[in-house]
Design a protein around this motif. Structure first.
Motif: not given
Length: 404
Positions: A248-253, A282-285, A294-313
């Motif tokens: 289970v790779l990150a996500g939002k709660r 700040g995590g990723v969702g 065994s190779l796992v690729l994670i691309a993009g997403g967003e972080t939402d930590w407090g007042r910060r909400d950043t789209i990942i590049d």
């Protein structure tokens, strides 16, 4: 994502490959005809990719978000998107699209309008036929649903799971039946097929966030697993490794999280093995994930930590069993709520992943759907085996799907 079944020899080789060096190359494609977010995509048998629906911002007649009916097809040979001859019968977003064994594509559910940051869910489906480049109505689902999952079963049927119900679409008859009651109401969850043909459902919004269950279509039942995710998440990434170990790779709660959690569904219990953290402050969702052995690729997403909400590049390649980073690199654009579909590998056998659309940052409105697309390619560094040996390992024959 479709799972990869590996022989023991392939597993040994891929374990060695994962410990060697990789780099991630990102190259832009031609743009889509429409800016899209919360859309869906599916691979076609000839190597092209169908993109359907989603949300688009329009300024006329009044500024606002509009739900799309038009669809388009990406051709890797031309590096370009072309509109389909006909549009879908219904506009939709937060829907699913999945390739059927006969080459057609099932498009199901989603929301048909947009109001107050949500919309009305639909029970309708339609089927795209690439031989005629057209859509036709499909059977109705047993319940309206959005942000659900579609998983191909070993016999070619498709399990549609979300809300309180799972049901089965049969492409031989174009009908939906075999209704199975889920143990938890689920939206925004992850789904993966296990090696024995059952389907694992993990997380989701509300009370489902910390739970997992396994749907057995042959027996017509769903069984809750005796485990608790810590933390529980929705909008997660889910990968099932070749030995049925689930990651289970990150996500939002509430806010995004960094956690990687591992468990074995066949043991019906959580195991505290190889826990880790995805190296994104700040995590990723809302990211896209793909797995090759065994190779796992994670691309993009967003972080939402407090007042910060950043789209990942950025994209990151992990060694799944240890949750350690093997490589990372910039994408051509920040992306959130995008789609991803595996393309045919390069001539050398290196995996490629198409990323299309999604939300991008905007100085005025905060974020907007985008037309841009790109291809990520995993390229080995010199300490990997020769390409011919790697191709024989089966890495060049891996298939997967994106989507939630």
């Amino acid at each position: 994502m479709r799972r990869l079944l590996l022989t023991s020899g392939m597993l040994l080789l891929l374990t060695g490959l994962a410990q060697a060096g990789w780099r991630i190359e990102a190259r832009p494609t031609g743009p889509m005809r429409h800016a899209r977010a919360r859309h869906a995509a599916a691979a076609l048998a000839d190597g092209r990719v169908l993109v359907t629906g989603g949300l688009e911002v329009r300024m006329l007649p009044l500024p606002g978000l509009f739900v799309l009916r038009p669809a388009e097809v990406f051709d890797p040979a031309r590096n370009a998107f072309t509109p389909t001859a006909g549009a879908m019968a219904s506009p939709r977003w937060d829907h699913v699209a999945i390739e059927l064994p006969d080459g057609r594509v099932l498009i199901a559910g989603g929301r048909i309008d947009f109001a107050r940051n949500t919309g009305q869910a639909t029970d309708s489906t339609e089927i795209y036929d690439p031989t005629t480049d057209s859509f036709r109505p499909g059977p109705k689902m047993g319940t309206p649903r959005a942000q659900f999952t579609a998983t191909v079963l070993p016999d070619g049927r498709v399990l549609l799971a979300g809300g309180t119900l799972a049901e089965v679409f049969d492409p031989a008859t174009d009908t939906i039946d075999h209704y199975i009651r889920l143990r938890q109401r689920r939206t925004g969850h992850g789904a993966e097929r296990l090696s024995d043909g059952r389907v694992l459902l993990v997380g989701g919004s509300g009370q489902a966030a910390a739970t997992a269950e396994v749907v057995d279509v042959a027996k017509g039942v769903s069984t809750m697993l005796a485990l608790t995710l810590q933390p529980g998440v929705d909008d997660l990434g889910l990968v099932v490794m070749a030995d049925d170990e689930a990651l289970v790779l990150a996500g939002k709660r509430g806010r995004t999280v960094q956690h990687v959690q591992a468990f074995y569904p066949w043991q019906d219990r959580s195991v505290a093995v190889r826990p880790g953290a995805i190296p994104i402050e700040g995590g990723v969702g809302d990211m896209e994930t793909a797995a090759w052995g065994s190779l796992v690729l994670i691309a993009g997403g967003e972080t939402d930590w407090g007042r910060r909400d950043t789209i990942i590049d950025r994209a990151r390649l992990l060694h799944g069993p240890t949750a350690t980073v093997l490589a990372e690199g910039p994408m051509t654009r920040p992306r959130d709520d995008m789609v991803s579909v595996e393309l045919a590998p390069t001539a050398q056998g290196w995996p490629r992943l198409l990323l299309a659309g999604g939300l991008r940052p905007d100085e005025v409105l905060g974020e907007l759907p985008q037309r841009d697309a790109e291809i990520l390619t995993l390229i080995p560094t010199p300490d990997l085996p020769a390409p011919a040996r790697l191709a024989r390992s089966g890495l060049g024959r891996v298939t997967l799907t994106g989507g939630r």
